[in-house]
Structure formats: C-alpha cells, structure tokens
Design an enzyme around this catalytic site. Structure first.
Site, PDB file in Angstrom:
ATOM      1  N   SER A 116      -0.116  -0.965   3.503  1.00 31.76           N
ATOM      2  CA  SER A 116       0.537   0.218   3.578  1.00 31.76           C
ATOM      3  C   SER A 116       0.375   1.379   4.329  1.00 31.76           C
ATOM      4  O   SER A 116       0.592   1.373   5.561  1.00 31.76           O
ATOM      5  CB  SER A 116       0.752   0.566   1.967  1.00 31.76           C
ATOM      6  OG  SER A 116       1.813   1.762   1.729  1.00 31.76           O
ATOM      7  N   HIS A 130       5.681  -4.316  -3.023  1.00 32.31           N
ATOM      8  CA  HIS A 130       4.598  -3.444  -2.216  1.00 32.31           C
ATOM      9  C   HIS A 130       3.369  -3.781  -2.381  1.00 32.31           C
ATOM     10  O   HIS A 130       2.500  -3.853  -1.697  1.00 32.31           O
ATOM     11  CB  HIS A 130       5.030  -2.138  -2.391  1.00 32.31           C
ATOM     12  CG  HIS A 130       4.323  -1.265  -1.463  1.00 32.31           C
ATOM     13  ND1 HIS A 130       4.681  -1.202  -0.122  1.00 32.31           N
ATOM     14  CD2 HIS A 130       3.478  -0.270  -1.131  1.00 32.31           C
ATOM     15  CE1 HIS A 130       4.089  -0.610   0.809  1.00 32.31           C
ATOM     16  NE2 HIS A 130       3.288  -0.258   0.071  1.00 32.31           N
TER      17      HIS A 130
END
Ligand SMILES: *[C@@H]1O[C@H](CO)[C@@H](O)[C@H](O)[C@H]1NC(C)=O
Ligand SMILES: *[C@@H]1O[C@H](CO)[C@@H](O)[C@H](O)[C@H]1NC(C)=O
Ligand SMILES: *[C@@H]1O[C@H](CO)[C@@H](O)[C@H](O)[C@H]1NC(C)=O
Ligand SMILES: *[C@@H]1O[C@H](CO)[C@@H](O)[C@H](O)[C@H]1NC(C)=O
Length: 395
Positions: free
Chosen positions: A168, A369
């Site tokens: 990320s 995610h």
C-alpha cells in the site's frame, strides 16, 4: 450529573463484559507482544536498529535473523498507511511473510516510517511538538525510504543490493522515490508491490467516508491541538481483543469497510490484527491522501494557495508525481475487491510504467487491501511466488 452516572454505568458494563468474555475466549499471545517480542517468541533472533533521517527523525527498524544458515539475500519489507513492522510477523508463523522469508534463508529487515508506533523519536523534537507531525508521504518517500534502505545496505552482510517488498503506502513511497532517485533505485534488484497504490482516484469504503467528514475532523483536532491520527491505543485494542472472538462478524465487518470484502480473511485472527493497527500517522498525511483523492492524481502536498505553492515549488499547483522513471524490475499483486487499490487505478498505474519494468502481475478476485499480507491462502498465492522471484534474482 445524570450523564456522568450513565457514563459510569456504561463503562462498568463494558469492563464487566470484557472481563466475562476474557474467561471464555482464547486470546492469542501475539496480541500483547511488540514486533521484536513476536520475532523472539518464534525462536528467531530479533534486532532493533535506529536510523536518523536527514531531517532528524529517528526511525526504528526491526530485523529477523535465523539462528543458523547462510544468507541467501537481503529483503526489506515496508508496511502501509497506519501500519507497522508487526504487519509482517503477526499472522500465524508459517503465514507471515517476514518469517517465511527468514525460514527461506533471507536476511529480513522491517521498516517503520516516522510517526508510527515504533518510530516516535527525533533528534530535537518530541511528539508533543506540532512540528514533529508536519509530514506526509512526501517525507516518507524523500527522507524515510532512502535513510532506511541506505542503512540496511551498509549494515547487511551483502552491501551491494537488496530486494524491496512494499504494501500500500509502502508501494507509493517506492514508486515516488525509485522513479526519481536513480542512485537508490540502482541498488534495488526487485520491487514487489502488494496492493499497489499509485493513485486513489477510485477509493471507496472507509477512505471515502473519512474523506467526506475530514474537514469536520480537522476542525475538532485543530481546536484540541491534536496532530497525530489513529495512534495505537492499548485500551481500545483490549476491547477488540476480548470482544472480537465473541462477535467475530462485527470485527470482520470493520475490516471489510476499510479494506474491502475479503474472501480469505481468517476471522479468528482479527483480534491480533486489531491489536497492532492502526499504528498511527500524522493528520497531515491523512490530509495529503485526501488531497490526491480529490485532485484525481498523485502529487506533492498542496499548500492551499498559489503563492505558497509558488514559494515551495515555483509552480502555482503542486507538481504531479511521475512513475515513468521507474526502472527497478517490479511485480504486482492486487485484489479485485480492494477498496483502496481499486482495480481501475492499478490498471492506470501499470500504464504509467515503462514497458518491460513490470515483470509479472497477479490479480486475485476475492482479495481486498490486506489479503496479500494475511489471507488464508497468501502463502501459496503470494509468498511462494515472491520466493520464486527472489530466488531467481539472488541465484
Ligand atoms: C533508539 O532511539 C531511542 C530514542 O533516542 C532510544 O530510546 C532507543 O533505546 C534507541 N534504540 C536502539 C535500538 O538503539
Ligand atoms: C511451519 O512449517 C514447518 C514445515 O513447513 C513445520 O515444521 C513447523 O512446525 C511449522 N511451524 C508452525 C509454528 O506452525
Ligand atoms: C486462524 O487464526 C487462528 C487464531 O489465531 C489460528 O489459531 C488458526 O491457526 C488460523 N487458521 C489458519 C488456517 O491459519
Ligand atoms: C521558476 O519558474 C520560471 C517559469 O517557469 C522559470 O523561468 C524560473 O527559472 C524558475 N525558477 C527557479 C528558481 O527554478
């Protein structure tokens, strides 16, 4: 008076409930350990190293060492937004990338960016100073990343190069810095991007919710003189640790709102994840993420006026980040259900890279995610593939 009474009653009810729950639920020991403690708990040697950035922040790196074995190569793992080094060590032993790589024979280093739970020091400022919190991912890329990597390159048994794995924000930092800092990039032999984020134009879920109410949040925190965002709070973690096993659906739900619907989440493990995150950042960093979301492009911090931007950048608008300068061989792992690394933004990012830079790319429909870190099948779908690439690079 009445409010105080009801508050006390409520507080009592919560503590009674947590107490009762704790008697009936199993609590994983990792909930109450730091990253170095988890590393030692699993029989590895743990090291902590302080690294000082050019602008005076003292960052703490963690290292996982094998008791024996020859070293195959050096791997640096960089966590994402509001996360910490624990992210690589907090899943079950054989399903945590940090341990999997260490067992495979790699010298494993875990980064911690300024302002998170493990990196709270500065040569002259303290976390009580507003100036301490005057940073965003601009500084993570410009100062933290080079300082951490140069340190590892100098201290590791292999001084020539290292492999980088980012998650990320850890991918955003690398995309920014490796694209413009050729000297640093030339020492990175492989860049593995987990849930890659080069822009967040299509982010949804909690990110969008926070975006909508951010002006209100900032109005309150400004008034209260609060400059950090979502620090690790043991009291809150404690409630999660005790209540999640009783009502796993609610805790998993919180994860889905943040990360996206995850088909491969081990819901029994959520208390451990929740006890190590969120691990804190600056409010300015959250504002910067929101700026790039609203601006619909990755760019430097917007000072809010043409004059101030001119003074800092010599342009009225903040300069956009370019990823076309990236030359490090790169591998992507992304998820079809990712709320932050939206599939459309990932496709856009691929299009920004020079041809030939992206060596491989894996997209999994049921992944959100955080799946690349902790999914029940991440060992097979992600880690084993990373090892395959690493073993080739370091052969
Ligand atoms: C890192 O620096 C901090 C603050 O100066 C200090 O408290 C800590 O003991 C240091 N840790 C290591 C491993 O040197
Ligand atoms: C991890 O896997 C290895 C074999 O792959 C096994 O010997 C070991 O017991 C496992 N460790 C844990 C803690 O599950
Ligand atoms: C899921 O998490 C629980 C709690 O930590 C753990 O005991 C279990 O082994 C995990 N399941 C798998 C399949 O990894
Ligand atoms: C600032 O921008 C102007 C116009 O683009 C240019 O002429 C000038 O050289 C720049 N100044 C600096 C210090 O870069």
């Amino acid at each position: 008076m009445k409010e105080v009474q009801s508050f006390k009653l409520l507080a009592m009810a919560v503590s009674m409930t947590t107490l009762i729950c704790s008697c009936y639920s199993h609590v994983d020991p990792e909930c109450h350990m730091t990253t170095p403690q988890i590393i030692e708990y699993y029989g590895h040697i743990s090291e902590s190293h302080n690294v000082t950035t050019k602008d005076g922040y003292i960052l703490t790196l963690h290292r996982i060492l094998q008791k024996t074995t020859s070293q195959k190569g050096v791997v640096f793992l960089q966590h994402g937004l509001l996360d910490s080094s624990a992210t690589w060590a907090m899943n079950t032993y054989n399903d945590s990338l940090g341990f999997v790589l260490a067992q495979e024979g790699y010298d494993v280093w875990l980064g911690n960016v300024r302002g998170n739970y493990y990196s709270q020091h500065h040569v002259s400022l303290t976390t009580k100073d507003p100036e301490y919190w005057d940073f965003s991912f601009d500084e993570h890329a410009k100062y933290d990343l080079p300082a951490m990597l140069e340190y590892v390159l100098s201290k590791s048994w292999h001084h020539g190069s290292l492999s980088y794995v980012g998650h990320s924000q850890g991918t955003l930092m690398a995309l920014i810095e490796f694209s413009r800092n050729k000297q640093l990039a030339s020492q990175v032999n492989l860049f593995t991007a987990l849930a890659p984020v080069g822009r967040v134009n299509n982010a949804v879920g909690a990110f969008k919710l926070v975006s909508d109410i951010l002006p209100e949040i900032v109005a309150v925190t400004d008034k209260l003189g609060i400059y950090n965002f979502a620090p690790l709070t043991p009291a809150v973690s404690e409630i999660a640790i005790l209540l999640c096993p009783i009502i796993p659906s609610i805790c998993s739900e919180v994860f889905y709102v943040i990360a996206g619907p995850d088909q491969y989440l081990n819901s029994s493990r959520v208390p451990v994840y929740g006890s190590h995150a969120p691990a804190g950042t600056s409010i300015k960093n959250i504002l910067h993420w929101n700026q790039i979301y609203l601006a619909k492009q990755p760019q430097m911090w917007d000072y809010g006026s043409a004059e101030e931007n001119l003074a800092h950048y010599n342009t009225t608008k903040p300069p956009a980040y370019q990823y076309s300068g990236l030359e490090v061989p790169t591998i992507f792992f992304s998820g079809g259900n990712d709320y932050l690394g939206d599939p459309e933004d990932v496709v856009w990012l691929m299009g920004q890279l020079q041809s030939g830079v992206l060596k491989d790319s894996y997209t999994y429909d049921g992944y959100a995610h955080l799946s690349c870190l902790w999914a029940l099948n991440a060992r097979e779908w992600v880690f084993d593939k990373i090892i395959g690439h690493l073993n080739t690079v370091w052969a």
